[in-house]
Design an enzyme around this catalytic site. Structure first.
Site, PDB file in Angstrom:
ATOM      1  N   ARG A   1      58.184  69.505  61.787  1.00  0.00           N
ATOM      2  CA  ARG A   1      58.666  68.812  62.573  1.00  0.00           C
ATOM      3  C   ARG A   1      57.775  68.231  63.301  1.00  0.00           C
ATOM      4  O   ARG A   1      56.444  69.309  63.927  1.00  0.00           O
ATOM      5  CB  ARG A   1      59.291  68.528  63.821  1.00  0.00           C
ATOM      6  CG  ARG A   1      59.380  67.256  64.634  1.00  0.00           C
ATOM      7  CD  ARG A   1      60.628  65.885  64.071  1.00  0.00           C
ATOM      8  NE  ARG A   1      61.382  65.381  65.075  1.00  0.00           N
ATOM      9  CZ  ARG A   1      61.622  63.950  64.375  1.00  0.00           C
ATOM     10  NH1 ARG A   1      60.454  63.569  63.182  1.00  0.00           N
ATOM     11  NH2 ARG A   1      61.860  62.897  65.324  1.00  0.00           N
TER      12      ARG A   1
ATOM     13  N   SER B   1      67.042  63.288  64.414  1.00  0.00           N
ATOM     14  CA  SER B   1      68.868  62.931  63.800  1.00  0.00           C
ATOM     15  C   SER B   1      68.860  63.501  61.866  1.00  0.00           C
ATOM     16  O   SER B   1      69.537  64.142  61.999  1.00  0.00           O
ATOM     17  CB  SER B   1      69.145  61.795  63.686  1.00  0.00           C
ATOM     18  OG  SER B   1      69.160  60.940  64.932  1.00  0.00           O
TER      19      SER B   1
ATOM     20  N   THR C   1      59.918  62.982  56.858  1.00  0.00           N
ATOM     21  CA  THR C   1      60.049  60.499  57.405  1.00  0.00           C
ATOM     22  C   THR C   1      58.846  60.862  58.114  1.00  0.00           C
ATOM     23  O   THR C   1      58.075  61.674  58.579  1.00  0.00           O
ATOM     24  CB  THR C   1      60.914  60.661  58.302  1.00  0.00           C
ATOM     25  OG1 THR C   1      61.327  59.784  59.238  1.00  0.00           O
ATOM     26  CG2 THR C   1      60.798  61.598  59.823  1.00  0.00           C
TER      27      THR C   1
ATOM     28  N   ASN D   1      59.437  57.914  60.099  1.00  0.00           N
ATOM     29  CA  ASN D   1      60.171  57.576  61.462  1.00  0.00           C
ATOM     30  C   ASN D   1      59.896  56.519  61.164  1.00  0.00           C
ATOM     31  O   ASN D   1      60.951  55.794  59.720  1.00  0.00           O
ATOM     32  CB  ASN D   1      59.319  57.704  62.536  1.00  0.00           C
ATOM     33  CG  ASN D   1      60.645  57.023  63.965  1.00  0.00           C
ATOM     34  OD1 ASN D   1      61.440  57.284  63.758  1.00  0.00           O
ATOM     35  ND2 ASN D   1      59.980  55.903  64.674  1.00  0.00           N
TER      36      ASN D   1
ATOM     37  N   GLY E   1      68.483  57.596  57.305  1.00  0.00           N
ATOM     38  CA  GLY E   1      69.194  56.722  58.417  1.00  0.00           C
ATOM     39  C   GLY E   1      68.952  55.991  60.068  1.00  0.00           C
ATOM     40  O   GLY E   1      70.080  56.866  60.096  1.00  0.00           O
TER      41      GLY E   1
ATOM     42  N   THR F   1      64.189  57.063  56.582  1.00  0.00           N
ATOM     43  CA  THR F   1      63.118  58.050  55.980  1.00  0.00           C
ATOM     44  C   THR F   1      63.920  59.000  54.769  1.00  0.00           C
ATOM     45  O   THR F   1      64.153  57.911  54.068  1.00  0.00           O
ATOM     46  CB  THR F   1      64.060  59.464  56.840  1.00  0.00           C
ATOM     47  OG1 THR F   1      63.732  59.034  57.877  1.00  0.00           O
ATOM     48  CG2 THR F   1      64.213  60.565  56.378  1.00  0.00           C
TER      49      THR F   1
END
Length: 575
Positions: free
Chosen positions: A113, A458, A404, A406, A477, A386
């Site tokens: 991340r 998420s 992703t 974003n 999503g 994503t």
């Protein structure tokens, strides 16, 4: 209804789980770094890959044919998606990966991340009146976190792959250098974001050759990105976080008003974390821990659902119970979760079956629970920008990666001379506490921006392991990732094939706004009427992710791979 029931359930759970200790990654200290599972000792003898683009799926098989395993193939798929699907993921973004290593029967999670730059200033994301500044949060260099994908892929290859990065990255380098024909979704994304791309000279040079978006059938090349991947292939992640690429990234960001430093890039590390595991109806679900909120929410929902026999319910009451479980899990998502390196989270409580028991008692059998106990945010349509891919190789290694940048085309900012499109992940922080982000999700100080901190996500790449069948499931999503993956798991447990799972109609509830998003056709008229009578507001929406699933039937030792039929560019393939 007595809304104090939620507080009572919370207090009960705290009493039952008090005294739990937490490790640095948020897991209980007694949890091992890699979990084991009941996966049978078995080899499929063939491989399955499902991704959002046929070029990426084929790149994975190309690397498998050269002697690679599922993890080498994952490097090939992710890097190729960076080239051919930049609207959803890429070298300037990050990912989360759930792995099952067949040898040793272990499960591992990789956190790649993005992180906030050390000079992050929350005031940069506020208008003069104190409201969120959507432009600085979503567009340009201030919206970008320090990318994690290069470090994550290098870690994946070094610790779990068989091949050097020069082999696994070769397909992406070739496609970026020689060119490809963009699919309709990428063409539409570039056209839709044209005005913002025109704000940044390097973005316009990359995405608007000759001043206009590429057209169908036209070959599009990205030589700068090819060169960046070549440096990573030769030097590992140092080819991105140090040297000429790092200098170009920092120079471009700072020239455009951003605050990155060379030290921000040099300090970035991808991390291994303990995956979250939960048992449900004879299956072990292995999923994402914080800084993903997805695994915690999925586990909490499944723990609530364990108290019901969903198979014996009529469709309306089955949906009612599932939605109420979603509602409660998303409430906790908003209140408690963040980067485990910065905040202490009551994970023992949230994952406890006793806590689920208390939450279950607050669900009425025939009536929706209003979400008015929390402050309301304006309704935002959950996005789909994503990507996810799933792989099972011939030896039984499994990997699910959700990657992703974003929002669509990330920040729309390309760093000159690198081909790197930067993410806009800073919007995933609670930049303004209890004000919604672009996906309508609220956040607390647990997810406040701090230099070096990872923003909540998420992303929920999940592996489902059972005696007779296993699966790798995930989807893009935004906030709907969590509920899409949950529904995919429930459909798999019900016996559906990969093709059925990716095609199933979907629905979603995230506490606030207090409405159920529904795909056209997900409920028949009678079910919709019954849900409305229970107090639900149903809101139609069109975009529903891009799920990619690979299943393994241990009884017949066969694989099935399927890509979401909602978009024609994906490919699920077994060979």
């Amino acid at each position: 209804m007595n809304f104090s029931l939620h507080g009572r359930a919370l207090l009960l759970a705290l009493l039952l789980t008090s005294g739990a200790a937490f490790a640095a990654d948020g897991a209980p200290e007694t949890t091992p770094a890699a979990t084991t599972s009941a996966q049978p000792v078995q080899r499929p003898g063939h491989a399955g890959i499902a991704s959002a683009n046929f070029l990426a799926t084929n790149a994975g098989f190309e690397v498998l044919a050269k002697g690679g395993n599922a993890f080498d193939a994952a490097v090939a798929v992710a890097s190729t998606l960076s080239v051919v699907e930049p609207e959803s993921s890429g070298i300037g973004g990050g990912f989360m990966a759930t792995l099952h290593i067949a040898k040793g029967n272990r499960n591992v999670f990789i956190d790649a991340r993005e992180t906030a730059p050390m000079a992050v200033n929350p005031q940069d994301y506020l208008n003069p009146d104190g409201t969120p500044n959507r432009d600085t949060a979503l567009k340009g260099p201030l919206s970008a976190g320090i990318p994690g994908e290069p470090a994550g892929l290098a870690l994946l290859a070094k610790r779990y792959g068989r091949l050097p990065l020069s082999v696994s990255l070769a397909p992406a380098i070739r496609i970026a250098r020689d060119g490809f024909k963009p699919d309709p979704r990428l063409l539409a994304s570039i056209k839709g974001e044209q005005k913002d791309l025109e704000r940044w000279p390097a973005s316009a040079a990359k995405f608007l050759p000759g001043g206009q978006p590429p057209v169908a059938g036209e070959v599009w090349r990205d030589p700068d990105q090819a060169r960046t991947w070549e440096l990573i292939a030769a030097k590992g992640d140092a080819g991105f976080y140090h040297g000429e690429v790092a200098q170009k990234l920092v120079d471009a960001v700072r020239a455009a008003g951003g605050n990155w430093t060379l030290q921000d890039l040099a300090n970035y590390r991808a991390k291994e974390r303990t995956p979250i595991t939960v048992d449900y109806q004879g299956y072990r679900i292995v999923t994402a821990p914080p800084p993903s909120s997805g695994g915690v929410a999925i586990a909490e929902i499944l723990n609530i659902l364990r108290g019901y026999d969903l198979a014996k319910m009529d469709p309306a009451h089955r949906v009612h119970i599932i939605v109420e479980a979603m509602r409660r899990a998303f409430r906790d998502h908003n209140d408690y979760l963040g980067d485990p390196d910065f905040v202490k989270m009551p994970l023992d409580m949230l994952l406890s079956p006793f806590y689920a028991d208390g939450l279950r008692q607050s669900i009425l059998p025939d009536q929706a629970t209003p979400s008015s106990m929390l402050p309301h945010g304006p309704a935002h349509d959950p996005g789909m920008h994503t990507t996810h891919f799933s792989i099972i190789d011939k030896d039984g290694n499994m990997v699910g990666i959700t990657s992703t940048v974003n929002y669509i085309l990330g920040s729309t900012f390309v760093a000159k001379g690198t081909g790197v499109l930067l993410n806009d992940e800073m919007d995933d922080f609670a930049l303004v506490p209890n004000k919604p982000n672009v996906y309508g999700l609220l956040g607390s100080k647990a997810n406040a921006p701090v230099g070096g901190k990872r923003m909540l996500s998420s992303m929920s790449p999940s592996i489902v392991i059972g005696k007779d069948r296993s699966a790798v499931i995930g989807s893009p999503g935004g906030s709907t990732i969590i509920t899409q993956v949950l529904e995919g798991i429930l459909h798999f447990v019900d016996g559906q094939s990969a093709r059925q799972i990716v095609a199933d109609k979907r629905y979603h509830h995230q506490f606030l706004p207090d409405q159920v998003y529904v795909e056209d056709g997900v409920f028949d008229a009678a079910t919709s009427d019954a849900l409305r009578k229970m107090g639900y507001t149903l809101k139609p929406r069109e975009a529903w992710g891009f799920m990619n699933v690979v299943t393994w039937d241990h009884r017949t030792n066969t694989l099935d791979a399927a890509s979401d039929p909602r978009r024609p560019s994906g490919l699920g393939k077994v060979e």
